[in-house]
Enzyme design. Sequence first.
Site, PDB file in Angstrom:
ATOM      1  N   ASP A 152     -14.021 -24.353  34.491  1.00  0.00           N
ATOM      2  CA  ASP A 152     -13.485 -24.029  33.567  1.00  0.00           C
ATOM      3  C   ASP A 152     -13.276 -25.434  32.828  1.00  0.00           C
ATOM      4  OD1 ASP A 152     -13.201 -22.513  30.843  1.00  0.00           O
ATOM      5  OD2 ASP A 152     -11.564 -22.329  30.874  1.00  0.00           O
ATOM      6  N   MET A 207      -9.611 -19.747  24.713  1.00  0.00           N
ATOM      7  CA  MET A 207     -10.481 -21.253  23.890  1.00  0.00           C
ATOM      8  C   MET A 207     -11.365 -22.572  24.092  1.00  0.00           C
ATOM      9  SD  MET A 207     -10.222 -18.621  21.468  1.00  0.00           S
ATOM     10  CE  MET A 207     -10.512 -20.525  20.381  1.00  0.00           C
ATOM     11  N   ARG A 208     -11.324 -22.551  25.570  1.00  0.00           N
ATOM     12  CA  ARG A 208     -10.985 -23.963  25.861  1.00  0.00           C
ATOM     13  C   ARG A 208     -12.648 -24.130  25.244  1.00  0.00           C
ATOM     14  NH1 ARG A 208      -9.343 -23.552  30.651  1.00  0.00           N
ATOM     15  NH2 ARG A 208      -7.378 -25.264  30.688  1.00  0.00           N
ATOM     16  N   ALA A 209     -13.842 -23.052  25.436  1.00  0.00           N
ATOM     17  CA  ALA A 209     -15.299 -23.931  25.974  1.00  0.00           C
ATOM     18  C   ALA A 209     -15.287 -23.664  24.146  1.00  0.00           C
ATOM     19  CB  ALA A 209     -15.626 -22.009  25.709  1.00  0.00           C
TER      20      ALA A 209
END
Length: 683
Positions: A193, A274-276
């Site tokens: 991720d 929320m990184r995506a």
Amino acid sequence: MSTPYPFTAIVGQDDLRLGLLLNAVSPAVGGVLVRGEKGTAKSTAVRALAALMPEVSVVPGCRFSCDPGSPDPACPDGPHADAAGVSRAARTVELPVGASEDRLVGALDIERALSEGVKAFEPGLLADAHRGILYVDEVNLLHDHLVDLLLDAAAMGASYVEREGVSVRHAARFLLVGTMNPEEGELRPQLLDRFGLTVEVAASRDTDERVEVVRRRLAYDDDPEGFAARWAAEESALRERIATARALLPQVLLGDGVLRQIAATCAAFEVDGMRADIVMARTATALAAWAGREEVTADDVRQAALLALPHRRRRNPFDAPGLDEDKLDQTLDEAAGDQGRSDEGRNDDDPDPDGGGNDDGGGGGGVPPQADGDRTPSQGEGGSDDTPSQAPAGAPDAPGRSAGAEQQPVASAEPFRTKMLSVPGLGEGAAGRRSRARTEHGRTTGARRPQGSLTKLHLAATVQAAAPHQRARGRSGRGLVVRRDDLRQATREGREGNLVLFVVDASGSMAARQRMSAVKGAVLSLLLDAYQRRDKVGLVTFRGKDAEVALPPTSSVDAAASRLESLPTGGRTPLAAGLLKAHDVLRVERLRDPSRRPLLVVVTDGRATGGPEPVALAGRAARLHRAEGTASVVVDCESGYVRLGLAGELGRELGGTAVTLDELRADSIAGLVKDVTAAGRAA
């Protein structure tokens, strides 16, 4: 310095080139992970990218490549007031798999820090890579704690080095590129991720394209400089396009409509955190700048999703990365349709098929769609959450399932969670999460004189060693007079990874009554546990007249699961051959990796057939393992009203223990290691 292969001369590999170029345009995208088979130009493309990166202006003499226009106020070589800059090419720094922590982040001179109060800092590779490219080949083979440090620095844009209260901070902003061959093992999901984008690469199956690859490579090897000169015009044009896109990037508009599409896509594919969303937004913006546009479009969002989401969709190590493109198009269409309606008139049950989504499937990039992508490999056709039932004990074999005939592979039962499995004693193997071991990280258990460079100072032991000599050394002030001989290295205890070698009986007697389905489910459960605990795994099977190594010891649990699923059954039971083959595998592994301790898991009903005295020969083979102290567990798959107890006898011969298949399915074999230890000591 050798002439790098030109980036523009690479044939095909459109996704790979696009992922690298987007990071060159916007390093904030977060780097790229390149996954693919060997020999697919992964390393060549990364090294070629360095020649396209714009030059950087640095402060002369600064070891941390500070920008003279905005120098780092905390730079260890600073302050840099009114420093005149000099230009140089952006660096490409390669991180070796076997690098130490100090080589990566830098090292502090503890002796000078204690005796003089001076922060004598030797920069590491993170400092060298600042404002350039940091390339990690075979990133999946890098130790986990080094990957954590690397990705933390990439996320924060700074590196922190702390040793016993003495700390140094410096800027570390770089384009992070990792390459890996999935056959050699996967990265943990939380580490996956942290890479902004991922691309899958494979060798082309087109004959003409393969011919062109070979032609260009041979021409380059014959005359690197001449070959590069022939591509100089294309390289210059691409370099200028990167610079133009970088300049345009701050002007690109990311509207509310495309933001809604990004959020809806990440929600629809159930990615964690929320990184995506953030990566998709930055990638879509970089795509617009690369295309020379000042506004992000739905096509940019679609392309960004194909690059940023596949590696974030994995739910377990046996899931293949990928994205359902039909579902992606539907989600984008619905999000665009919702944006076009008023909040009062919104109707989620009646999406507008003409809402501005992308129907043509264009854009390329990312990973091809996976068939049945949401189904785990452990489920068979018509799979259920329940373990397939077995025939009643003692029931006759099903028609056509004679012990001597080869039968088709059966699907495994649903895997289950296992208890902790560990090897007795204190090891010194590779860092992992299974058995007790002396490691560089963990709780402090003592101190010793350093062997080589000091990495983890034991402060109390160092002061205790220096204290008796202070008067003789002429101490007059408040500072402690410390010599090299006083320094003490902290010894620490943590966890190691082990080698779990499965020896699976695939004979006809095991295939009867559908026992192989439950057996495969149990082994699959332990494979999942091995993945989580960073073990190596191997698979030996025996059937017919001999045994074979179905999978040599590897870190790729995916490969082991795949071999297990396709395992055929039938024939006689050469138990001795299986144990001897396992002995050979472990003997070679002890030479190759002597610090990694093994655990032998034998899955059988204990029967031995074929050849003269098969039972006695199996006993002698088992005692070879016992003599070498190999921790062992036997999974007893015998069924029926009359039980011979052969698997239990085999467990005693191995110096381990045995558990029935029913007990295994109820409690799992992983909790038996204490019994293994006790049985071994009693013997």
